[in-house]
Design an enzyme around this catalytic site. Sequence first.
Site, mmCIF file in Angstrom:
data_model
loop_
_atom_site.group_PDB
_atom_site.id
_atom_site.type_symbol
_atom_site.label_atom_id
_atom_site.label_comp_id
_atom_site.label_asym_id
_atom_site.label_seq_id
_atom_site.Cartn_x
_atom_site.Cartn_y
_atom_site.Cartn_z
ATOM 1 N N GLY A 190 -21.162 13.456 -41.669
ATOM 2 C CA GLY A 190 -19.956 13.968 -41.026
ATOM 3 C C GLY A 190 -19.416 15.155 -41.807
ATOM 4 C CD GLN A 195 -15.662 17.297 -45.905
ATOM 5 O OE1 GLN A 195 -15.939 16.984 -44.754
ATOM 6 N NE2 GLN A 195 -16.333 16.834 -46.942
ATOM 7 C CB CYS A 202 -16.703 12.509 -49.940
ATOM 8 S SG CYS A 202 -15.817 13.861 -49.149
ATOM 9 C CG LEU A 203 -21.193 16.220 -47.598
ATOM 10 C CD1 LEU A 203 -21.356 17.032 -46.316
ATOM 11 C CD2 LEU A 203 -22.518 16.129 -48.355
ATOM 12 C CG HIS A 227 -14.965 9.897 -44.979
ATOM 13 N ND1 HIS A 227 -15.250 9.404 -46.241
ATOM 14 C CD2 HIS A 227 -15.166 11.242 -45.051
ATOM 15 C CE1 HIS A 227 -15.589 10.420 -47.026
ATOM 16 N NE2 HIS A 227 -15.556 11.545 -46.339
ATOM 17 C CD GLU A 228 -16.183 13.254 -41.823
ATOM 18 O OE1 GLU A 228 -15.582 14.168 -42.408
ATOM 19 O OE2 GLU A 228 -17.195 12.702 -42.292
ATOM 20 C CG HIS A 249 -12.162 15.070 -45.235
ATOM 21 N ND1 HIS A 249 -12.042 15.402 -46.575
ATOM 22 C CD2 HIS A 249 -13.349 14.422 -45.118
ATOM 23 C CE1 HIS A 249 -13.115 14.960 -47.228
ATOM 24 N NE2 HIS A 249 -13.924 14.358 -46.377
#
Length: 176
Positions: A46, A51, A91-92, A133-134, A137
């Site tokens: 995702g 981000q 997480c990226l 999670h997204e 963000h």
Amino acid sequence: MAKLNILEFPDPRLKTVAKPVESFDAELKKLVEDMTETMYSANGIGLAATQVNVHKRLLVLDISEEREQLGVYINPQILSESGEQNCEEGCLSVPGVYASVKRAENVTVKAQDMGGNFFEEQLEGLHAVCIQHEMDHLIGRLFVDYLSPLRRNMVRKKLEKQRKVAAQEAEEHLIL
Ligand code: GNR
Ligand code: NI
């Protein structure tokens, strides 16, 4: 298409609250394409616009092995949620760090597609984890914000160290 730079914790820009998307135009389409390429090339499941330092309410996700089940969610809202699950999250924007987070097991989401059309979907399991999670963000929240301040500080130090080692290796590469 272009691969975008991903912000990393503790970059303060990751705390920005995104604004709703209002124009469903060519610029939005390009952003979705670039975010999709960025997610796939980083092997993520995702990616939220926050981000890549774009503070608009949109995200892409694809939890499939084959990387052919792209979901695009513009102005997403959670209409209802139920149950509980614990998932080991990564997480990226927090590379190399994994921690268990408690989330709802099922969520009903309403969002718009690239044409601005509304749709509703019920998601469960990893799919539900990922969209929660997204969406975090998009309101400036990271999964490490659910950890204790002590553990979050350990994460900060671990990332600092990783970056130092990477910089050192890059320098040695230049010298040798
Ligand atoms: O690639 C990702 N994997 C992942 C694994 C468990 C729970 C959440 C995620 S999302 C993450 C990509 C990312 O950082 N999205 O914001
Ligand atoms: Ni993330």
